[in-house]
Scaffold this motif. Structure first.
Motif, PDB file in Angstrom:
ATOM      1  N   GLU A 105      20.501 -30.793  46.378  1.00 41.99           N
ATOM      2  CA  GLU A 105      20.610 -31.396  45.043  1.00 41.99           C
ATOM      3  C   GLU A 105      19.235 -31.957  44.652  1.00 41.99           C
ATOM      4  O   GLU A 105      18.562 -32.554  45.479  1.00 41.99           O
ATOM      5  N   GLU A 121      26.947 -20.214  41.379  1.00 41.85           N
ATOM      6  CA  GLU A 121      28.099 -20.503  42.247  1.00 41.85           C
ATOM      7  C   GLU A 121      28.099 -22.007  42.503  1.00 41.85           C
ATOM      8  O   GLU A 121      27.006 -22.563  42.709  1.00 41.85           O
ATOM      9  N   PRO A 122      29.239 -22.649  42.538  1.00 45.19           N
ATOM     10  CA  PRO A 122      30.557 -22.115  42.235  1.00 45.19           C
ATOM     11  C   PRO A 122      30.881 -22.267  40.750  1.00 45.19           C
ATOM     12  O   PRO A 122      30.286 -23.106  40.075  1.00 45.19           O
ATOM     13  N   ARG A 142      36.007 -24.633  41.012  1.00 44.41           N
ATOM     14  CA  ARG A 142      34.898 -25.602  41.025  1.00 44.41           C
ATOM     15  C   ARG A 142      35.392 -27.023  40.736  1.00 44.41           C
ATOM     16  O   ARG A 142      35.018 -27.967  41.424  1.00 44.41           O
ATOM     17  N   LEU A 153      35.025 -29.980  43.508  1.00 43.28           N
ATOM     18  CA  LEU A 153      34.093 -31.093  43.274  1.00 43.28           C
ATOM     19  C   LEU A 153      34.788 -32.421  42.985  1.00 43.28           C
ATOM     20  O   LEU A 153      34.187 -33.466  43.140  1.00 43.28           O
ATOM     21  N   TYR A 179      35.171 -22.360  48.476  1.00 42.28           N
ATOM     22  CA  TYR A 179      33.862 -21.802  48.129  1.00 42.28           C
ATOM     23  C   TYR A 179      33.849 -20.291  48.382  1.00 42.28           C
ATOM     24  O   TYR A 179      33.254 -19.531  47.618  1.00 42.28           O
ATOM     25  N   ARG A 204      33.295 -17.264  45.728  1.00 43.64           N
ATOM     26  CA  ARG A 204      32.268 -16.220  45.948  1.00 43.64           C
ATOM     27  C   ARG A 204      32.851 -14.828  45.798  1.00 43.64           C
ATOM     28  O   ARG A 204      32.226 -13.949  45.228  1.00 43.64           O
ATOM     29  N   ASP A 210      22.059 -19.084  40.508  1.00 41.46           N
ATOM     30  CA  ASP A 210      21.853 -20.438  41.000  1.00 41.46           C
ATOM     31  C   ASP A 210      22.846 -20.592  42.167  1.00 41.46           C
ATOM     32  O   ASP A 210      24.037 -20.732  41.928  1.00 41.46           O
ATOM     33  N   ARG A 211      22.358 -20.470  43.375  1.00 42.04           N
ATOM     34  CA  ARG A 211      23.101 -20.516  44.640  1.00 42.04           C
ATOM     35  C   ARG A 211      23.722 -19.158  45.017  1.00 42.04           C
ATOM     36  O   ARG A 211      23.988 -18.326  44.166  1.00 42.04           O
ATOM     37  N   CYS A 212      23.948 -19.027  46.347  1.00 44.55           N
ATOM     38  CA  CYS A 212      24.572 -17.829  46.906  1.00 44.55           C
ATOM     39  C   CYS A 212      25.191 -18.218  48.256  1.00 44.55           C
ATOM     40  O   CYS A 212      25.398 -19.408  48.517  1.00 44.55           O
ATOM     41  N   SER A 247      24.216 -21.348  50.559  1.00 41.89           N
ATOM     42  CA  SER A 247      24.709 -22.715  50.322  1.00 41.89           C
ATOM     43  C   SER A 247      25.843 -23.051  51.293  1.00 41.89           C
ATOM     44  O   SER A 247      25.934 -24.176  51.780  1.00 41.89           O
ATOM     45  N   THR A 248      26.716 -22.089  51.532  1.00 38.24           N
ATOM     46  CA  THR A 248      27.871 -22.370  52.396  1.00 38.24           C
ATOM     47  C   THR A 248      27.432 -22.603  53.837  1.00 38.24           C
ATOM     48  O   THR A 248      27.973 -23.461  54.535  1.00 38.24           O
ATOM     49  N   TYR A 302      25.696 -26.244  53.566  1.00 36.56           N
ATOM     50  CA  TYR A 302      26.570 -27.393  53.276  1.00 36.56           C
ATOM     51  C   TYR A 302      27.778 -27.463  54.216  1.00 36.56           C
ATOM     52  O   TYR A 302      28.054 -28.506  54.797  1.00 36.56           O
ATOM     53  N   GLN A 303      28.527 -26.336  54.305  1.00 37.23           N
ATOM     54  CA  GLN A 303      29.739 -26.405  55.130  1.00 37.23           C
ATOM     55  C   GLN A 303      29.398 -26.210  56.614  1.00 37.23           C
ATOM     56  O   GLN A 303      30.047 -26.792  57.478  1.00 37.23           O
ATOM     57  N   ILE A 340      30.326 -34.120  46.324  1.00 42.29           N
ATOM     58  CA  ILE A 340      29.337 -33.576  47.269  1.00 42.29           C
ATOM     59  C   ILE A 340      28.001 -34.291  47.035  1.00 42.29           C
ATOM     60  O   ILE A 340      27.325 -34.697  47.973  1.00 42.29           O
ATOM     61  N   GLU A 341      27.664 -34.476  45.761  1.00 42.72           N
ATOM     62  CA  GLU A 341      26.412 -35.187  45.458  1.00 42.72           C
ATOM     63  C   GLU A 341      26.470 -36.630  45.956  1.00 42.72           C
ATOM     64  O   GLU A 341      25.452 -37.217  46.278  1.00 42.72           O
TER      65      GLU A 341
HETATM   66  P1  TMP Z   1      25.716 -27.163  41.823  1.00 39.66           P
HETATM   67  O1  TMP Z   1      25.496 -28.640  41.724  1.00 39.66           O
HETATM   68  O2  TMP Z   1      24.514 -26.431  42.249  1.00 39.66           O
HETATM   69  O3  TMP Z   1      26.375 -26.597  40.628  1.00 39.66           O
HETATM   70  O4  TMP Z   1      26.735 -26.917  43.054  1.00 39.66           O
HETATM   71  C1  TMP Z   1      27.875 -27.683  43.194  1.00 39.66           C
HETATM   72  C2  TMP Z   1      27.951 -28.304  44.567  1.00 39.66           C
HETATM   73  O5  TMP Z   1      28.568 -27.402  45.477  1.00 39.66           O
HETATM   74  C3  TMP Z   1      26.626 -28.699  45.179  1.00 39.66           C
HETATM   75  O6  TMP Z   1      26.766 -30.027  45.652  1.00 39.66           O
HETATM   76  C4  TMP Z   1      26.479 -27.796  46.369  1.00 39.66           C
HETATM   77  C5  TMP Z   1      27.902 -27.432  46.725  1.00 39.66           C
HETATM   78  N1  TMP Z   1      28.111 -26.138  47.383  1.00 39.66           N
HETATM   79  C6  TMP Z   1      28.594 -26.103  48.683  1.00 39.66           C
HETATM   80  O7  TMP Z   1      28.823 -27.165  49.289  1.00 39.66           O
HETATM   81  N2  TMP Z   1      28.862 -24.892  49.252  1.00 39.66           N
HETATM   82  C7  TMP Z   1      28.665 -23.715  48.594  1.00 39.66           C
HETATM   83  O8  TMP Z   1      28.921 -22.642  49.151  1.00 39.66           O
HETATM   84  C8  TMP Z   1      28.138 -23.754  47.244  1.00 39.66           C
HETATM   85  C9  TMP Z   1      27.929 -22.482  46.499  1.00 39.66           C
HETATM   86  C10 TMP Z   1      27.871 -24.979  46.688  1.00 39.66           C
END
Ligand code: TMP
Length: 202
Positions: free
Chosen positions: A13, A40-41, A51, A55, A68, A72, A93-95, A98-99, A102-103, A150-151
């Protein structure tokens, strides 16, 4: 037919993805490249609902992973694959990375399992190039106001995510790491250089 390219922007972020996706759009437009921008997402109608759930609702980390992955699957099938089939460039923006970050690293879920699920969801359609915007977590988080769960995660969580990105990037040839703590214009210049090389071959 013109060759399609799939390029994803990645990072924690506040790393500047949205800004540089916007600059990339301007650059490609000026070059006359046929492209779509996506994310994504949440880019498909079903993904939009997924999404919101991911979130806003508290859930088990494994449930979060599966949602997630579901997003995808829809994204690749409904948006990315059709654009590639038309010879268009896809800027995302993301692919899948990210998973893993983050996960996998953030939540501590099994990396091998995530790789397997990603493989199923992407049908092997992965970015030709991933631009990873990297900077330290403290500076990145100062740039954005947390709006979702998540943020709002801890500093420790975001540090694990960054570590994940860097470790996973080392394992791959198609990831370019850009120091995003540099002034915006310098980061932009580096990205435009990369894109110029690609559009020259286009
Ligand atoms: P964004 O803020 O970029 O729109 O993404 C939303 C949130 O989702 C961001 O905190 C990152 C999280 N995220 C994951 O945790 N796993 C994933 O696979 C993806 C694509 C995003």
């Amino acid at each position: 037919m013109k060759q399609s390219l799939y390029i994803a922007f990645e990072g924690i972020e506040g790393s500047g993805k949205s800004t540089h996706v916007r600059f990339t759009e301007e650059f490609l437009k000026a070059k006359g490249v046929s492209f779509i921008t996506t994310f994504e997402p949440g880019a498909t109608p079903l993904g939009k609902r997924l999404r919101e759930m991911i979130l806003q609702e508290n859930m088990d980390p494994f449930t979060e992973l599966l949602l997630y992955i579901a997003d995808r699957k829809e994204h690749i099938k409904e948006i990315v694959k059709p654009a590639i089939n038309k010879g268009m460039w896809v800027i995302s923006d993301r692919c899948f990375l990210s998973t893993l970050a983050y996960q996998g690293y953030g939540r501590g879920l099994n990396i091998k399992l995530i790789e397997k699920l990603n493989e199923i969801a992407t049908e092997g359609i992965v970015p030709n190039l991933i631009i990873l915007l990297d900077l330290d977590v403290e500076s990145a988080l100062k740039r954005c106001k947390p709006t979702d769960r998540i943020e709002r995660e801890s500093l420790e969580f975001h540090k694990k995510v960054r570590k994940g990105y860097l470790e996973e990037a080392q394992k791959r040839k198609n990831v370019i790491i850009i120091n995003s703590s540099l002034p915006k214009e310098e980061v932009k210049k580096k990205i435009i250089e990369i894109l110029s090389n690609l559009t020259d071959q286009y």
